[in-house]
Motif scaffolding. Structure first.
Motif, PDB file in Angstrom:
ATOM      1  N   MET A  69       0.658  -1.085   0.140  1.00  8.95           N
ATOM      2  CA  MET A  69       0.040   0.144  -0.057  1.00  8.95           C
ATOM      3  C   MET A  69       0.713   1.220  -0.031  1.00  8.95           C
ATOM      4  N   LYS A  70       1.891   1.323   0.698  1.00  5.68           N
ATOM      5  CA  LYS A  70       2.831   2.407   0.801  1.00  5.68           C
ATOM      6  C   LYS A  70       3.331   2.795  -0.523  1.00  5.68           C
ATOM      7  N   ASN A  71       3.771   1.845  -1.260  1.00  2.00           N
ATOM      8  CA  ASN A  71       4.504   2.044  -2.787  1.00  2.00           C
ATOM      9  C   ASN A  71       3.325   2.634  -3.628  1.00  2.00           C
ATOM     10  N   THR A  72       2.302   1.945  -3.436  1.00  2.00           N
ATOM     11  CA  THR A  72       1.038   2.528  -4.387  1.00  2.00           C
ATOM     12  C   THR A  72       0.543   4.005  -4.124  1.00  2.00           C
ATOM     13  N   LEU A  73       0.811   4.415  -2.749  1.00  2.00           N
ATOM     14  CA  LEU A  73       0.589   5.960  -2.529  1.00  2.00           C
ATOM     15  C   LEU A  73       1.605   6.649  -2.935  1.00  2.00           C
ATOM     16  N   GLN A  74       3.033   6.101  -2.747  1.00  2.00           N
ATOM     17  CA  GLN A  74       4.103   7.082  -3.132  1.00  2.00           C
ATOM     18  C   GLN A  74       4.349   7.243  -4.717  1.00  2.00           C
ATOM     19  N   SER A  75       3.997   6.059  -5.604  1.00  2.00           N
ATOM     20  CA  SER A  75       4.286   6.399  -6.836  1.00  2.00           C
ATOM     21  C   SER A  75       3.242   6.621  -7.791  1.00  2.00           C
ATOM     22  N   PRO A  76       3.282   7.600  -8.627  1.00  2.00           N
ATOM     23  CA  PRO A  76       2.128   7.844  -9.454  1.00  2.00           C
ATOM     24  C   PRO A  76       1.988   6.787 -10.474  1.00  2.00           C
ATOM     25  N   TYR A  77       2.910   5.726 -10.652  1.00  2.00           N
ATOM     26  CA  TYR A  77       2.752   4.760 -11.782  1.00  2.00           C
ATOM     27  C   TYR A  77       1.821   3.535 -11.196  1.00  2.00           C
ATOM     28  N   SER A  78       1.080   3.019 -11.840  1.00  2.00           N
ATOM     29  CA  SER A  78       0.279   1.694 -11.707  1.00  2.00           C
ATOM     30  C   SER A  78       0.453   0.641 -12.847  1.00  2.00           C
ATOM     31  N   GLN A  79       0.436  -0.478 -12.428  1.00  2.00           N
ATOM     32  CA  GLN A  79       0.555  -1.437 -13.698  1.00  2.00           C
ATOM     33  C   GLN A  79      -0.339  -1.278 -14.778  1.00  2.00           C
ATOM     34  N   TRP A  80      -1.362  -0.879 -14.395  1.00  2.00           N
ATOM     35  CA  TRP A  80      -2.462  -0.425 -15.659  1.00  2.00           C
ATOM     36  C   TRP A  80      -1.939   0.369 -16.639  1.00  2.00           C
ATOM     37  N   MET A  81      -0.941   0.932 -16.278  1.00  4.06           N
ATOM     38  CA  MET A  81      -0.496   2.139 -17.240  1.00  4.06           C
ATOM     39  C   MET A  81       0.716   1.599 -18.210  1.00  4.06           C
ATOM     40  N   ASP A  82       1.003  -0.010 -17.893  1.00  6.93           N
ATOM     41  CA  ASP A  82       1.895  -0.591 -18.670  1.00  6.93           C
ATOM     42  C   ASP A  82       1.653  -0.328 -20.373  1.00  6.93           C
ATOM     43  N   ASP A  83       2.642  -0.025 -21.277  1.00  5.11           N
ATOM     44  CA  ASP A  83       2.093  -0.215 -22.557  1.00  5.11           C
ATOM     45  C   ASP A  83       2.481  -1.330 -23.193  1.00  5.11           C
ATOM     46  N   ASP A  84       3.049  -2.382 -22.501  1.00 10.65           N
ATOM     47  CA  ASP A  84       3.557  -3.746 -23.041  1.00 10.65           C
ATOM     48  C   ASP A  84       2.327  -4.456 -23.146  1.00 10.65           C
ATOM     49  N   ALA A  85       1.060  -4.285 -23.650  1.00 12.23           N
ATOM     50  CA  ALA A  85      -0.275  -4.762 -23.661  1.00 12.23           C
ATOM     51  C   ALA A  85      -0.866  -4.767 -24.941  1.00 12.23           C
ATOM     52  N   PRO A  86      -1.934  -5.629 -25.207  1.00  8.18           N
ATOM     53  CA  PRO A  86      -2.528  -5.135 -26.607  1.00  8.18           C
ATOM     54  C   PRO A  86      -3.328  -4.169 -26.777  1.00  8.18           C
ATOM     55  N   GLU A  87      -3.188  -3.581 -27.978  1.00  9.30           N
ATOM     56  CA  GLU A  87      -3.947  -2.313 -28.273  1.00  9.30           C
ATOM     57  C   GLU A  87      -4.031  -1.125 -27.441  1.00  9.30           C
ATOM     58  N   THR A  88      -2.843  -0.789 -26.755  1.00 12.66           N
ATOM     59  CA  THR A  88      -2.670   0.317 -26.028  1.00 12.66           C
ATOM     60  C   THR A  88      -2.595   1.519 -26.947  1.00 12.66           C
ATOM     61  N   ASP A  89      -2.461   1.510 -27.883  1.00  9.13           N
ATOM     62  CA  ASP A  89      -2.653   2.723 -28.783  1.00  9.13           C
ATOM     63  C   ASP A  89      -3.985   3.533 -28.461  1.00  9.13           C
ATOM     64  N   VAL A  90      -5.051   2.672 -28.239  1.00  7.85           N
ATOM     65  CA  VAL A  90      -6.240   3.166 -28.210  1.00  7.85           C
ATOM     66  C   VAL A  90      -6.686   2.619 -26.845  1.00  7.85           C
ATOM     67  N   VAL A  91      -6.784   1.409 -26.160  1.00  6.91           N
ATOM     68  CA  VAL A  91      -7.234   0.976 -24.941  1.00  6.91           C
ATOM     69  C   VAL A  91      -6.394   1.434 -23.972  1.00  6.91           C
ATOM     70  N   ILE A  92      -6.548   2.208 -23.102  1.00  7.53           N
ATOM     71  CA  ILE A  92      -5.591   2.385 -21.893  1.00  7.53           C
ATOM     72  C   ILE A  92      -5.770   0.972 -20.902  1.00  7.53           C
ATOM     73  N   SER A  93      -6.938   0.823 -20.570  1.00  2.49           N
ATOM     74  CA  SER A  93      -7.116  -0.380 -19.298  1.00  2.49           C
ATOM     75  C   SER A  93      -8.362  -1.032 -19.553  1.00  2.49           C
ATOM     76  N   SER A  94      -8.413  -2.402 -18.933  1.00  2.00           N
ATOM     77  CA  SER A  94      -9.718  -3.299 -19.080  1.00  2.00           C
ATOM     78  C   SER A  94      -9.785  -3.519 -17.561  1.00  2.00           C
ATOM     79  N   ARG A  95     -11.101  -3.377 -17.149  1.00  2.00           N
ATOM     80  CA  ARG A  95     -11.262  -3.599 -15.981  1.00  2.00           C
ATOM     81  C   ARG A  95     -12.681  -4.689 -15.804  1.00  2.00           C
ATOM     82  N   ALA A  96     -12.484  -5.623 -14.934  1.00  4.12           N
ATOM     83  CA  ALA A  96     -13.774  -6.307 -14.523  1.00  4.12           C
ATOM     84  C   ALA A  96     -13.991  -6.293 -13.050  1.00  4.12           C
TER      85      ALA A  96
END
Ligand SMILES: [Zn+2]
Ligand SMILES: [Zn+2]
Lengths: 167, 377
Positions: free
Chosen positions: B1-28
């Motif tokens: 949790m500490k890291n989560t609050l310190q860094s503005p970066y989250s895993q969902w921002m990763d661009d090494d994923a399918p179709e990131t030119d248009v789709v930023i993130s998927s959620r369920a």
């Protein structure tokens, strides 16, 4: 080129407006383009409040005190009017107590009143039995329509059997 | 949790994923209620405490930990108000979750896995909201992970389930599967061409809902839109996922062809726009939030359309979090006046953009990156 809307700023953006399938191309300054874009409305989301007001009886969504005579959930005591106001049910039991009225609401929201997805492990056996009962009931109706009374009677016994296991 | 609050970066921002030119993130997200308890808005303080205790127990179950790692359950009261808002801006909790409703607020908690992919809100509108957030178009994977978590929670918890209408939830709009899937898409070219309304109206006719970024009722910032399923009852989970995925693929195609059309029809206007945007981000000393979001969106368009060599998409998303007020307050550690906000925002943006564009801008203020980066005809 000058912006077609404000006629002051230099235009740098092509803007296509679509009204009732009539396309109109405009050349706008970024400011006007942004304004046009902001005016864009995302489409009214499903308004649960209005739906509820219509379905939970006249005046249900208005600020009515919870009346004694009013329909309430026997488990948690939530009254219909409170549901109409918040759009939230009080407990799992409410789904049963608000039965028919809620069913109409579910039909409007989801177009369906029957779950077909995941079933928790604990409920899985019971769920399968209930589905089996439903299936046999349909077969029994069919048998009666075809005047196959012997088959219908056998199905009726099978259903009674399953229902005893469910109880 | 500490890291989560310190860094503005989250895993969902990763661009090494399918179709990131248009789709930023998927959620369920799965809504679940505990059998035998009223829904959160009707819980007594004692019952609310029991619910959060039960949730803690369930995530400490050996099998749950074997799958999801050393998860922690943090109560919202353990966090400062600023830290709570950072969780919202990283899309880990909903804005409504932070509404302080007196006693019950003490029993609101968040379970977070170390990689931030899975989170569980406890005592939100429903007792549990199990959520998986992944970068790019990965709806199936997101729904699969949430489903796994649900099955593991079920080993400890007894969920309210009806044989006819499925999982019972506080709001009838979630009943049945309790599954809400969504994608966040970046549609700058459709917006520029004025075609976004048309595209999204079609989407909303297919049983899907479209919203602007950061919830309902706010202006659409940064040309980011969220598309989600409206119906949760009467369809199986995979049908809900397939429907959203196939509509999303159509939106991706439309946005890509809009980008090509822009590059073809007005290359100079577009290059100028994205190049200016990058220039401002690199050199501005005051930046308003909306302005920053607009410029970041423009740069992202330039980078993904191959017109600009700018920071990677991942960094641009991080920038979007940095520009939000709570992150600024967190960084400065004190209350700021609006001009101070704009100045701090510009400084943070400048530092991050320059760190990822190669070279110190103070030394090479001449011709900009846009020139070298433009490879398209
Ligand atoms: Zn203008
Ligand atoms: Zn109830």
């Amino acid at each position: 080129m000058i912006c077609e809307r404000c006629k002051q700023q230099p235009a740098s953006v092509h803007y296509t407006e679509v009204i009732n399938n009539q396309k109109r191309q405009m050349y706008l300054c970024p400011g006007c383009a942004e304004e046009a874009q902001r005016a864009f409305d995302l489409g009214a989301p499903l308004n649960l409040h209005n739906l509820l007001a219509g379905l939970m009886g006249p005046g249900a969504a208005k600020e009515l005190p919870e009346k004694e005579t009013e329909f309430r959930c026997e488990t948690c005591g939530l009254a219909g009017a409170a549901f109409g106001q918040s759009g939230l049910l009080g407990c799992g039991g409410c789904y049963q107590y608000f039965g028919e009225r809620l069913e109409a609401l579910l039909k409007r929201i989801h177009g369906s009143t029957r779950h077909t997805g995941k079933v928790p492990q604990r409920s899985r056996n019971k769920y399968l039995l209930i589905q089996e009962v439903d299936r046999l009931r349909a077969q029994m109706r069919e048998a009666v329509e075809n005047e196959e009374f012997e088959r219908a009677a056998a199905l009726r016994d099978a259903i009674r059997d399953l229902q005893q296991r469910l109880a | 949790m500490k890291n989560t609050l310190q860094s503005p970066y989250s895993q969902w921002m990763d661009d090494d994923a399918p179709e990131t030119d248009v789709v930023i993130s998927s959620r369920a997200r799965l809504a679940r209620s505990l059998a035998g308890y009223p829904f959160p808005h009707r819980l007594s303080p004692e019952q609310a405490e029991q619910v959060i205790q039960a949730a803690g127990l369930a995530v400490r179950h050996a099998e749950f930990r074997a799958r999801f790692g050393d998860v922690e359950l943090t109560r919202m009261t353990e966090l400062s108000p600023v830290d709570r808002w950072i969780l919202v801006e990283k899309h880990l909790v909903s804005p409504g979750f932070l509404k302080n409703t007196g006693k019950s607020f003490e029993c609101k908690g968040l379970v977070l896995t170390p990689d931030e992919r899975l989170s569980i809100m406890v005592n939100e509108e429903d007792h549990l909201r199990v959520q998986c957030l992944l970068p790019g178009l990965q709806l199936e994977a997101a729904a699969g992970t949430a489903d796994e978590a649900d099955s593991l929670l079920e080993k400890t918890l007894d969920f309210a389930f009806s044989d006819r209408i499925g999982y019972l939830t506080a709001c009838p709009t979630n009943v049945g599967t309790g599954l809400r899937t969504s994608v966040m898409v970046h549609l700058p070219a459709l917006v520029l061409l004025g075609q976004v309304k048309e595209a999204l109206t079609t989407v909303s006719r297919l049983g899907l809902t479209v919203r602007g970024l950061f919830g309902e009722g706010t202006d659409v910032v940064g040309n980011l839109f969220q598309v989600s399923n409206q119906v949760t009852l009467g369809h199986r989970e995979f049908e809900i996922i397939d429907n959203l995925a196939s509509v999303t693929r159509q939106v991706i195609e439309q946005e890509r062809s809009a980008r090509q059309q822009l590059v073809r029809q007005m290359p100079v206007v577009l290059r100028d726009r994205v190049g200016r945007a990058l220039g401002i981000l690199k050199h501005a000393h005051t930046l308003g939030m909306e302005e920053a979001m607009r410029l970041i969106s423009d740069v992202r368009l330039g980078v993904t359309a191959g017109l600009l060599k700018g920071p990677p998409s991942r960094v641009l998303l991080e920038l979007m979090v940095i520009t939000r007020p709570s992150y600024l307050v967190k960084t400065s550690g004190r209350e700021l006046s609006p001009p101070e906000w704009d100045e701090l925002r510009a400084t943070l943006v400048r530092n991050l953009v320059n760190a990822h564009s190669g070279g110190d801008p103070e030394k090479r203020d001449g011709p900009e990156e846009g020139e070298e980066g433009g490879e398209s005809p």
